[in-house]
Design a protein around this motif. Structure first.
Motif, short mmCIF file in Angstrom:
data_model
loop_
_atom_site.label_atom_id
_atom_site.label_comp_id
_atom_site.label_asym_id
_atom_site.label_seq_id
_atom_site.Cartn_x
_atom_site.Cartn_y
_atom_site.Cartn_z
N GLY A 30 26.07 -18.24 14.81
CA GLY A 30 26.06 -17.75 16.36
C GLY A 30 24.74 -17.00 16.76
O GLY A 30 23.08 -17.02 16.20
N ASP A 31 25.56 -15.47 17.28
CA ASP A 31 24.23 -14.24 17.10
C ASP A 31 23.70 -13.69 15.82
O ASP A 31 24.38 -13.18 15.04
CB ASP A 31 24.55 -13.20 18.50
N TYR A 32 21.96 -13.44 15.60
CA TYR A 32 22.33 -12.77 14.84
C TYR A 32 20.65 -11.88 14.20
O TYR A 32 19.86 -12.20 15.31
CB TYR A 32 21.75 -13.79 13.14
N GLN A 33 20.10 -11.17 13.05
CA GLN A 33 18.98 -11.08 12.65
C GLN A 33 18.48 -11.37 11.89
O GLN A 33 19.30 -11.52 10.78
CB GLN A 33 19.15 -9.38 12.63
N LEU A 34 17.44 -11.86 11.56
CA LEU A 34 16.81 -13.01 10.28
C LEU A 34 15.47 -11.77 10.57
O LEU A 34 14.39 -11.72 11.35
CB LEU A 34 16.15 -14.31 11.29
N HIS A 35 15.17 -11.81 9.03
CA HIS A 35 13.81 -11.78 8.38
C HIS A 35 13.49 -12.63 7.35
O HIS A 35 14.01 -13.15 6.64
CB HIS A 35 14.12 -10.23 7.63
N ILE A 36 12.39 -12.45 7.36
CA ILE A 36 11.28 -14.29 6.76
C ILE A 36 10.11 -13.53 6.57
O ILE A 36 9.70 -13.27 7.66
CB ILE A 36 11.81 -15.35 7.78
N GLU A 37 9.50 -13.95 5.11
CA GLU A 37 8.25 -13.40 5.23
C GLU A 37 7.67 -15.29 5.09
O GLU A 37 8.13 -16.32 3.81
CB GLU A 37 7.91 -12.58 4.17
N TRP A 38 6.15 -15.36 5.51
CA TRP A 38 5.30 -16.41 4.30
C TRP A 38 4.33 -15.81 5.11
O TRP A 38 3.24 -15.26 4.88
CB TRP A 38 5.77 -17.43 5.98
N LEU A 39 3.50 -17.69 3.33
CA LEU A 39 2.09 -17.36 3.36
C LEU A 39 1.55 -18.57 3.98
O LEU A 39 1.77 -19.68 3.38
CB LEU A 39 2.41 -16.46 1.92
N ILE A 40 0.47 -18.58 4.61
CA ILE A 40 0.15 -19.56 4.46
C ILE A 40 -1.32 -19.19 3.46
O ILE A 40 -1.94 -18.41 3.00
CB ILE A 40 -1.34 -19.52 5.37
#
Length: 257
Positions: A99-109
């Motif tokens: 439902g409600d949340y805090q998300l951390h995500i790292e990404w690379l091109i």
């Protein structure tokens, strides 16, 4: 007689609505100006707090499944602590719904990318996956360091809805991060919207979406609109273009009760 007239009007209205939808084009909802200001970001790498659920720890895809067939485990590549898109298999999404949340995500091109526009390292983080394919609310992933495209389709945009407040993109080959604060929509018993979805996004530590109220799930063609749903998985996109595969790492979530 009155009933026949009403039915005729309703049928005519439906016919013209279908015709309008058939004539709609992707570019109808593209916005090109104003272009967000470029910002040089600081260093950002946030480790998961003690109460976070680790969605990707650099080793296992145990928390992920294939979107098209949720009975199948995720089939993307894991190597050297990094998760890389496999375009042959399709999108992946979390086993769990949120439902409600805090998300951390790292990404690379990847730094060897040589395409342009929407083909330049395209993927997406779907903040709530509402069905197979690309159904859901998309936070765009794209190389936007020096790449001209429509601004509601650049990195940090809520795709085709909200332009980012700034452009803190790093160069291809450098890790980038999103910190997302998601408030899921709620619905009345008749399916109407009670409270719309809202989202705040930090991109490389820079505020790019400030508690925006979403118009509904992402639409590539036409305007978004809501359909009733509950807690939903988070989805990562395997974009069907010639772009080189994108990688992810350090993915964690904190549910907000």
């Amino acid at each position: 007689m009155a009933f026949k007239i009403i039915m005729t009007a309703l049928l005519a209205g439906s016919f013209f609505m279908v015709q309008a939808q058939q004539k709609a084009k992707p570019e109808d909802t593209e916005v090109w100006e104003p272009v967000p200001e470029k910002v040089e970001p600081g260093e950002v790498h946030i480790e998961a707090p003690s109460d976070a659920l680790i969605l990707f720890d650099g080793k296992s895809l145990d928390e992920w499944v294939m979107t098209q067939d949720r009975s199948k485990p995720a089939q993307w590549t894991v190597s050297n602590g990094v998760l890389t898109v496999n375009k042959e298999t399709g999108n992946i999404e979390t086993k769990r719904a949120f439902g409600d949340y805090q998300l951390h995500i790292e990404w690379l091109i990847p730094e060897n990318i040589n395409l342009e526009g929407q083909s330049r390292g395209n993927s997406g983080v779907f903040l709530a996956s509402t069905g197979k394919g690309d159904a859901g609310y998309e936070l765009q992933v794209l190389d936007s360091y020096n790449n001209k495209t429509y601004v509601n389709g650049m990195a940090g945009s809520i795709y085709k809805q909200f332009v980012p407040l700034a452009n803190p993109s790093r160069k291809p080959g450098e890790w980038q991060s999103y910190d997302v604060f998601w408030k899921s929509p709620t619905f009345n018993t008749d399916g109407s919207v009670k409270t719309p979805a809202r989202v705040t996004v930090m991109f490389n530590g820079v505020l790019v979406q400030n508690n925006v109220e979403l118009k509904g799930p992402t639409q590539y063609i036409g305007e978004p609109s809501y359909k009733k749903h509950g807690p939903a998985p988070i989805k990562l996109q395997a974009h069907g273009d010639k772009s080189v595969p994108i990688s992810f790492r350090n993915i964690w979530i904190r549910e907000v009760k």
